[in-house]
Design a protein around this motif. Structure first.
Motif, PDB file in Angstrom:
ATOM      1  N   LEU A  44       0.855  -1.174   0.000  1.00 32.93           N
ATOM      2  CA  LEU A  44       0.000   0.000   0.000  1.00 32.93           C
ATOM      3  C   LEU A  44       0.897   1.231   0.000  1.00 32.93           C
ATOM      4  CD1 LEU A  44      -1.642   0.503   3.536  1.00 32.93           C
ATOM      5  CD2 LEU A  44       0.530  -0.591   3.120  1.00 32.93           C
ATOM      6  N   ALA A  45       0.384   2.291  -0.597  1.00 31.40           N
ATOM      7  CA  ALA A  45       1.164   3.520  -0.648  1.00 31.40           C
ATOM      8  C   ALA A  45       0.205   4.686  -0.847  1.00 31.40           C
ATOM      9  CB  ALA A  45       2.174   3.474  -1.797  1.00 31.40           C
ATOM     10  N   SER A  46       0.660   5.852  -0.437  1.00 31.25           N
ATOM     11  CA  SER A  46      -0.159   7.032  -0.702  1.00 31.25           C
ATOM     12  C   SER A  46       0.730   8.207  -1.070  1.00 31.25           C
ATOM     13  CB  SER A  46      -1.012   7.382   0.527  1.00 31.25           C
ATOM     14  OG  SER A  46      -0.182   7.736   1.604  1.00 31.25           O
ATOM     15  N   GLU A  47       0.145   9.148  -1.757  1.00 31.06           N
ATOM     16  CA  GLU A  47       0.829  10.373  -2.157  1.00 31.06           C
ATOM     17  C   GLU A  47      -0.137  11.522  -1.947  1.00 31.06           C
ATOM     18  OE1 GLU A  47       4.572  10.104  -2.840  1.00 31.06           O
ATOM     19  OE2 GLU A  47       3.699  11.801  -3.941  1.00 31.06           O
ATOM     20  N   PRO A  48       0.329  12.595  -1.311  1.00 30.01           N
ATOM     21  CA  PRO A  48      -0.582  13.726  -1.115  1.00 30.01           C
ATOM     22  C   PRO A  48      -0.844  14.457  -2.436  1.00 30.01           C
ATOM     23  CG  PRO A  48       1.611  14.264  -0.305  1.00 30.01           C
ATOM     24  CD  PRO A  48       1.654  12.823  -0.730  1.00 30.01           C
ATOM     25  N   VAL A  65      -3.017  15.419 -10.697  1.00 27.04           N
ATOM     26  CA  VAL A  65      -3.513  14.147 -10.169  1.00 27.04           C
ATOM     27  C   VAL A  65      -2.802  12.976 -10.844  1.00 27.04           C
ATOM     28  CG1 VAL A  65      -5.548  12.711  -9.770  1.00 27.04           C
ATOM     29  CG2 VAL A  65      -5.741  15.193  -9.593  1.00 27.04           C
ATOM     30  N   SER A  66      -2.580  13.069 -12.148  1.00 29.02           N
ATOM     31  CA  SER A  66      -1.919  11.935 -12.802  1.00 29.02           C
ATOM     32  C   SER A  66      -0.453  11.830 -12.362  1.00 29.02           C
ATOM     33  CB  SER A  66      -2.049  12.000 -14.329  1.00 29.02           C
ATOM     34  OG  SER A  66      -1.292  13.062 -14.823  1.00 29.02           O
ATOM     35  N   ARG A  70       1.135   8.528 -10.799  1.00 31.29           N
ATOM     36  CA  ARG A  70       2.398   7.967 -11.272  1.00 31.29           C
ATOM     37  C   ARG A  70       3.369   7.743 -10.104  1.00 31.29           C
ATOM     38  NH1 ARG A  70       4.613   8.598 -16.383  1.00 31.29           N
ATOM     39  NH2 ARG A  70       3.246  10.316 -16.915  1.00 31.29           N
ATOM     40  N   ARG A  71       3.449   8.739  -9.221  1.00 27.66           N
ATOM     41  CA  ARG A  71       4.368   8.610  -8.078  1.00 27.66           C
ATOM     42  C   ARG A  71       3.960   7.502  -7.122  1.00 27.66           C
ATOM     43  NH1 ARG A  71       4.451  14.330  -8.013  1.00 27.66           N
ATOM     44  NH2 ARG A  71       2.920  14.289  -6.332  1.00 27.66           N
ATOM     45  N   VAL A  72       2.655   7.418  -6.841  1.00 29.77           N
ATOM     46  CA  VAL A  72       2.207   6.412  -5.874  1.00 29.77           C
ATOM     47  C   VAL A  72       2.431   5.013  -6.446  1.00 29.77           C
ATOM     48  CG1 VAL A  72      -0.258   6.088  -6.465  1.00 29.77           C
ATOM     49  CG2 VAL A  72       0.454   6.092  -4.078  1.00 29.77           C
ATOM     50  N   ALA A 166      -0.895   8.422 -16.439  1.00 27.83           N
ATOM     51  CA  ALA A 166       0.098   7.858 -15.534  1.00 27.83           C
ATOM     52  C   ALA A 166       0.599   6.509 -16.041  1.00 27.83           C
ATOM     53  CB  ALA A 166      -0.493   7.714 -14.128  1.00 27.83           C
ATOM     54  N   GLY A 167       0.178   6.117 -17.238  1.00 27.74           N
ATOM     55  CA  GLY A 167       0.661   4.875 -17.833  1.00 27.74           C
ATOM     56  C   GLY A 167      -0.107   3.640 -17.380  1.00 27.74           C
ATOM     57  N   LEU A 168      -1.286   3.830 -16.807  1.00 25.92           N
ATOM     58  CA  LEU A 168      -2.056   2.706 -16.276  1.00 25.92           C
ATOM     59  C   LEU A 168      -3.333   2.500 -17.091  1.00 25.92           C
ATOM     60  CD1 LEU A 168      -1.635   3.541 -12.494  1.00 25.92           C
ATOM     61  CD2 LEU A 168      -0.249   2.036 -13.930  1.00 25.92           C
TER      62      LEU A 168
END
Ligand SMILES: Nc1ncnc2c1ncn2[C@@H]1O[C@H](COP(=O)(O)OP(=O)(O)OP(=O)(O)O)[C@@H](O)[C@H]1O
Ligand SMILES: [Mg+2]
Length: 360
Positions: A44-48, A65-66, A70-72, A166-168
């Motif tokens: 699990l991960a989060s990014e503000p 947002v994208s 991408r970072r998360v 984000a490449g998803l």
């Protein structure tokens, strides 16, 4: 109108991560199957998110947002490119309708579209529509009950655009409240969680909003959103100590604030939160036939504020606990238990989205 990306009820068994996009940030969860109805939390991960990038569930800044998505994704270490995304409940209209049984998929679609036009306040070509056959209608077993879900196409497209940038690849679009409920359901099947006939009040106290659902045997009998959340406390901290919003956020979490913070800022906020809870329960009683709540669960980022559970318990006079979506799951070696304790309640929706990987 077509079902282009309207598969709000999609079900695929591909490796897939749940990505929850909301006002405070982006959260990602990946689960794997560890037995029948048993899961392992892989990561699990989060990014503000910068403030204003997502407001009331609407994506205001696709690029910011994208970038966060991408970072998360990178930070989590996952390799799954397929994602399940959530739509904010306020942007989706759902409606149970009854249709004749025995229709094939195409015929159903035609019927659903003609029924839908009665309930949807926009032109149908601006709408993503989806439906799910629930089963025989209780009133007439030869008919079927169908759940209809409709949302403005542009809302779906914004989320798709964010993921793709984000490449998803988004393959499931769920409703956030449904995702949360799926998690509660899974845990309700465990004997310690009450079970049949119990009314469970789930409060997700986020940054801007508090989402309230009253659940009876896995069915939501009442849902509501209240404009209350942790941003209010953060703002108080900003004002009282002259910090930036970002600093106030992080110090709120560590508790690294001057003497007097607890008494002057935290406690009044907790009282307000408890008042939101007791008022919501009163509303529930006056606007439905129900007269009882058996258990209160607190989730969302604010659920872990020290003293909140105790105060809600006392004010509402209902047993209260923090809802931890990963309870009973095995943990992959990379997941730190300490982090989990502090953050798990905020991952409720992300966890529910990740569970969509295992839908039959
Ligand atoms: N450990 C913590 N201690 C105190 N507050 C926390 C903690 N973790 C998160 N929060 C607060 O919880 C809020 C974010 O919660 P959550 O992630 O559930 O919100 P969100 O879903 O992004 O917001 P919304 O649903 O309103 O769009 C923020 O106000 C944040 O400061
Ligand atoms: Mg939220």
């Amino acid at each position: 109108m077509s079902l282009d990306l309207g598969f709000l009820f999609g079900n695929k068994k591909l490796p897939l991560v749940g990505v929850d996009i909301s006002s405070s940030g982006v959260k990602l969860v990946e689960l794997s199957e560890a037995g029948r109805n048993e899961f392992r939390l892989e990561r699990l991960a989060s990014e503000p998110l910068p403030r204003g990038a997502v407001v009331d569930g609407n994506i205001e800044n696709i690029e910011q947002v994208s970038e966060a998505v991408r970072r998360v994704w990178k930070k989590s270490g996952t390799r799954a490119k397929h994602v399940a995304l959530g739509m904010p409940p306020a942007s989706v209209i759902t409606k149970k309708i009854v249709l004749p049984g025995g229709l094939n998929e195409d015929e159903l679609e035609v019927q659903v579209e003609s029924e839908a036009s009665q309930y949807i306040p926009f032109a149908l070509d601006e709408v993503s529509l989806d439906f799910d056959v629930i089963g025989p209608a209780p009133s007439a077993p030869e008919d079927v009950e169908v759940m209809l879900a409709a949302t403005r196409k542009e809302k779906v497209e914004d989320r798709v655009a964010v993921a793709e940038a984000a490449g998803l690849k988004p393959i499931v679009m769920d409703i956030e409240s449904y995702a949360a409920r799926a998690v509660v359901d899974r845990l309700a099947e465990r004997p310690a969680k009450g079970g049949q006939g119990q009314i469970v009040a789930l409060f997700q106290i986020g940054a801007q909003m508090t989402h309230v659902s009253m659940l009876l045997d896995g069915q939501a009998v009442y849902e509501r959103e209240q404009p209350f959340g942790g941003n209010q406390l953060t703002q108080e901290i900003v004002r009282a100590y002259g910090l930036s919003f970002e600093d106030a956020e992080s110090k709120k979490k560590t508790g690294d604030l001057p003497d007097g913070y607890e008494r002057e800022l935290l406690h009044p906020f907790l009282e307000n939160a408890a008042l939101e809870v007791t008022r919501a329960i009163q509303f529930f009683f006056t606007s439905t036939p129900y007269t009882r709540v058996d258990h209160i669960y607190l989730a969302g980022g604010c659920a872990v504020l020290p003293g909140l559970v105790e105060l809600v318990n006392e004010r509402a006079q209902v047993p209260t606990s923090v809802f931890s979506p990963f309870e009973g799951m095995q943990l992959a070696s990379g997941v730190r238990e300490k982090q989990l304790r502090a953050e798990a309640p905020a991952f409720l929706v992300a966890c529910g989205l990740a569970m969509r990987r295992f839908d039959q």
